[in-house]
Design a protein around this motif. Sequence first.
Motif, PDB file in Angstrom:
ATOM      1  N   TYR A 178     -23.687 -16.646  96.917  1.00  0.00           N
ATOM      2  CA  TYR A 178     -24.343 -15.160  96.854  1.00  0.00           C
ATOM      3  C   TYR A 178     -25.322 -14.638  97.666  1.00  0.00           C
ATOM      4  O   TYR A 178     -24.943 -13.684  98.348  1.00  0.00           O
ATOM      5  CB  TYR A 178     -24.671 -15.286  95.402  1.00  0.00           C
ATOM      6  N   ALA A 179     -26.204 -15.756  97.964  1.00  0.00           N
ATOM      7  CA  ALA A 179     -27.076 -15.219  99.151  1.00  0.00           C
ATOM      8  C   ALA A 179     -26.269 -14.951 100.498  1.00  0.00           C
ATOM      9  O   ALA A 179     -26.741 -13.971 101.200  1.00  0.00           O
ATOM     10  CB  ALA A 179     -28.203 -16.217  99.378  1.00  0.00           C
ATOM     11  N   SER A 180     -25.418 -15.777 100.938  1.00  0.00           N
ATOM     12  CA  SER A 180     -24.874 -15.618 102.110  1.00  0.00           C
ATOM     13  C   SER A 180     -23.983 -14.525 101.928  1.00  0.00           C
ATOM     14  O   SER A 180     -23.795 -13.531 102.928  1.00  0.00           O
ATOM     15  CB  SER A 180     -24.016 -16.859 102.189  1.00  0.00           C
ATOM     16  N   ALA A 181     -23.261 -14.292 100.805  1.00  0.00           N
ATOM     17  CA  ALA A 181     -22.418 -12.818 100.781  1.00  0.00           C
ATOM     18  C   ALA A 181     -23.295 -11.861 100.921  1.00  0.00           C
ATOM     19  O   ALA A 181     -22.877 -10.818 101.574  1.00  0.00           O
ATOM     20  CB  ALA A 181     -21.628 -12.771  99.510  1.00  0.00           C
ATOM     21  N   LEU A 182     -24.444 -11.617 100.305  1.00  0.00           N
ATOM     22  CA  LEU A 182     -25.316 -10.531 100.392  1.00  0.00           C
ATOM     23  C   LEU A 182     -25.890 -10.328 102.039  1.00  0.00           C
ATOM     24  O   LEU A 182     -25.730  -9.150 102.361  1.00  0.00           O
ATOM     25  CB  LEU A 182     -26.568 -10.844  99.593  1.00  0.00           C
ATOM     26  N   ILE A 183     -26.006 -11.338 102.655  1.00  0.00           N
ATOM     27  CA  ILE A 183     -26.429 -11.318 104.043  1.00  0.00           C
ATOM     28  C   ILE A 183     -25.455 -10.657 104.748  1.00  0.00           C
ATOM     29  O   ILE A 183     -25.426  -9.706 105.790  1.00  0.00           O
ATOM     30  CB  ILE A 183     -27.188 -12.736 104.518  1.00  0.00           C
ATOM     31  N   PHE A 184     -24.147 -11.251 104.544  1.00  0.00           N
ATOM     32  CA  PHE A 184     -22.728 -10.774 105.307  1.00  0.00           C
ATOM     33  C   PHE A 184     -22.620  -9.646 105.067  1.00  0.00           C
ATOM     34  O   PHE A 184     -22.288  -8.541 106.102  1.00  0.00           O
ATOM     35  CB  PHE A 184     -21.730 -11.667 104.936  1.00  0.00           C
ATOM     36  N   PHE A 185     -22.757  -8.903 103.983  1.00  0.00           N
ATOM     37  CA  PHE A 185     -22.167  -7.465 103.402  1.00  0.00           C
ATOM     38  C   PHE A 185     -23.185  -6.477 103.862  1.00  0.00           C
ATOM     39  O   PHE A 185     -22.919  -5.380 103.890  1.00  0.00           O
ATOM     40  CB  PHE A 185     -21.468  -7.442 102.096  1.00  0.00           C
ATOM     41  N   PHE A 186     -24.549  -6.937 103.509  1.00  0.00           N
ATOM     42  CA  PHE A 186     -25.550  -5.888 103.374  1.00  0.00           C
ATOM     43  C   PHE A 186     -26.482  -5.867 104.428  1.00  0.00           C
ATOM     44  O   PHE A 186     -27.703  -5.207 104.361  1.00  0.00           O
ATOM     45  CB  PHE A 186     -26.001  -5.684 102.083  1.00  0.00           C
ATOM     46  N   THR A 187     -26.388  -6.667 105.560  1.00  0.00           N
ATOM     47  CA  THR A 187     -27.459  -6.604 106.323  1.00  0.00           C
ATOM     48  C   THR A 187     -27.197  -5.707 107.494  1.00  0.00           C
ATOM     49  O   THR A 187     -28.335  -4.893 107.724  1.00  0.00           O
ATOM     50  CB  THR A 187     -27.409  -8.025 107.339  1.00  0.00           C
ATOM     51  N   PHE A 188     -26.018  -5.319 108.031  1.00  0.00           N
ATOM     52  CA  PHE A 188     -25.851  -4.307 108.832  1.00  0.00           C
ATOM     53  C   PHE A 188     -25.007  -3.249 108.046  1.00  0.00           C
ATOM     54  O   PHE A 188     -23.899  -3.172 107.974  1.00  0.00           O
ATOM     55  CB  PHE A 188     -24.828  -4.677 110.348  1.00  0.00           C
ATOM     56  N   THR A 189     -25.931  -2.325 107.886  1.00  0.00           N
ATOM     57  CA  THR A 189     -25.441  -1.352 107.068  1.00  0.00           C
ATOM     58  C   THR A 189     -25.438   0.101 107.697  1.00  0.00           C
ATOM     59  O   THR A 189     -25.695   1.280 107.129  1.00  0.00           O
ATOM     60  CB  THR A 189     -26.134  -1.012 105.597  1.00  0.00           C
ATOM     61  N   GLY A 190     -25.803   0.336 108.898  1.00  0.00           N
ATOM     62  CA  GLY A 190     -25.956   1.331 109.505  1.00  0.00           C
ATOM     63  C   GLY A 190     -27.557   1.696 109.975  1.00  0.00           C
ATOM     64  O   GLY A 190     -27.807   2.741 110.398  1.00  0.00           O
ATOM     65  N   ALA A 191     -28.452   0.898 109.521  1.00  0.00           N
ATOM     66  CA  ALA A 191     -29.754   1.248 109.631  1.00  0.00           C
ATOM     67  C   ALA A 191     -30.509   0.867 110.965  1.00  0.00           C
ATOM     68  O   ALA A 191     -29.824   0.219 111.651  1.00  0.00           O
ATOM     69  CB  ALA A 191     -30.592   0.320 108.411  1.00  0.00           C
ATOM     70  N   MET A 192     -31.407   1.578 111.288  1.00  0.00           N
ATOM     71  CA  MET A 192     -31.820   1.397 112.708  1.00  0.00           C
ATOM     72  C   MET A 192     -32.520   0.117 112.930  1.00  0.00           C
ATOM     73  O   MET A 192     -32.509  -0.497 114.015  1.00  0.00           O
ATOM     74  CB  MET A 192     -33.143   2.484 113.031  1.00  0.00           C
ATOM     75  N   ASP A 193     -33.196  -0.546 111.489  1.00  0.00           N
ATOM     76  CA  ASP A 193     -33.717  -1.722 111.726  1.00  0.00           C
ATOM     77  C   ASP A 193     -33.146  -2.721 110.796  1.00  0.00           C
ATOM     78  O   ASP A 193     -33.697  -3.079 109.685  1.00  0.00           O
ATOM     79  CB  ASP A 193     -35.204  -1.769 111.515  1.00  0.00           C
ATOM     80  N   PRO A 194     -31.922  -3.511 110.934  1.00  0.00           N
ATOM     81  CA  PRO A 194     -31.440  -3.898 110.025  1.00  0.00           C
ATOM     82  C   PRO A 194     -32.085  -5.253 109.725  1.00  0.00           C
ATOM     83  O   PRO A 194     -32.648  -5.852 110.505  1.00  0.00           O
ATOM     84  CB  PRO A 194     -29.962  -4.359 110.753  1.00  0.00           C
ATOM     85  N   ARG A 195     -31.955  -5.621 108.356  1.00  0.00           N
ATOM     86  CA  ARG A 195     -32.740  -6.889 107.662  1.00  0.00           C
ATOM     87  C   ARG A 195     -31.733  -7.365 106.689  1.00  0.00           C
ATOM     88  O   ARG A 195     -31.119  -6.689 105.953  1.00  0.00           O
ATOM     89  CB  ARG A 195     -34.119  -6.553 107.417  1.00  0.00           C
TER      90      ARG A 195
END
Length: 292
Positions: free
Chosen positions: A40-57
Amino acid sequence: MISTPVDASVAPRFHVHAYPLVLRILRFVLQVVLVVSTLYASALIFFFTFTGAMDPRPPARAGWLFLLSVGLFGLLRLLDWLTSAMLFVEPERLVLERRGDRFEIPLASVESVRVWWLFPPGMGLSPRMQSGRAFRYGLRMADPLPVLEALGREDSRASAAARHPNTAFAHARALVRRRWYLWVLKFVLFPLLPGGAMFYTHQMITYGGPYGQYQWYGLGPYLRTFSTYWLFSTAVLVLCAFLLRAVAELVAFVGAWISPSHARAVRRFVEISCTVLYYVGFPAIMAWQYLG
């Protein structure tokens, strides 16, 4: 009548983990929750790290799930320590020594020895008594075959369990070396390659050079961005490794049931395939997807 102990240096002995039913169920639950929280942690990082934000985290929830996984891993190691035991196969009995307790099981009172079917708690054996009840402890071990072979020399009834497909599956699996530093290479060091490649491409496109962000904003943001790409790469590889492992174990299990004598060859094939796909196949896919 007082039984005469057999010399411990003569009787075959094996390091096992003696689990009562409650702890065996608990270990199964902890293992399942550990796997689910990690995925679940890996899936969260995969799907929600790069969401168009200027400073992805990476999402903060992924960090909490990672801490939960570390805690669960520690509990599993604690259970292993608490259940550590020695099993002696003597001519007329089994002797189990566990944390100051000693249990002597006459072979004449053992109806059968059954190999575990539910593998997530680990490979293991359960002696079943002539009364129809199982012995109070299940014996978890990486490889039940040596125990069954030693027991078979004293009691021919163990030979059937030694020939069981689950035993062949467990024996072939136990022959694969799983060192801690291989886990570090697989999930800490190796993700630096695809993660570093993505980070380098990001720096070149966004800042015009490999050190552009460092020169503009300093070392902190530069390292934070690098760690984001490294964690993203790790999360992708964790998901890939789980998918590969699930398919590999299924193939190895089916292969052991179809032909127990070829269980080692099937295991060798799936392990080599997993290694090649993990270290070559998935990074190539990631490079094509994110750099192409």
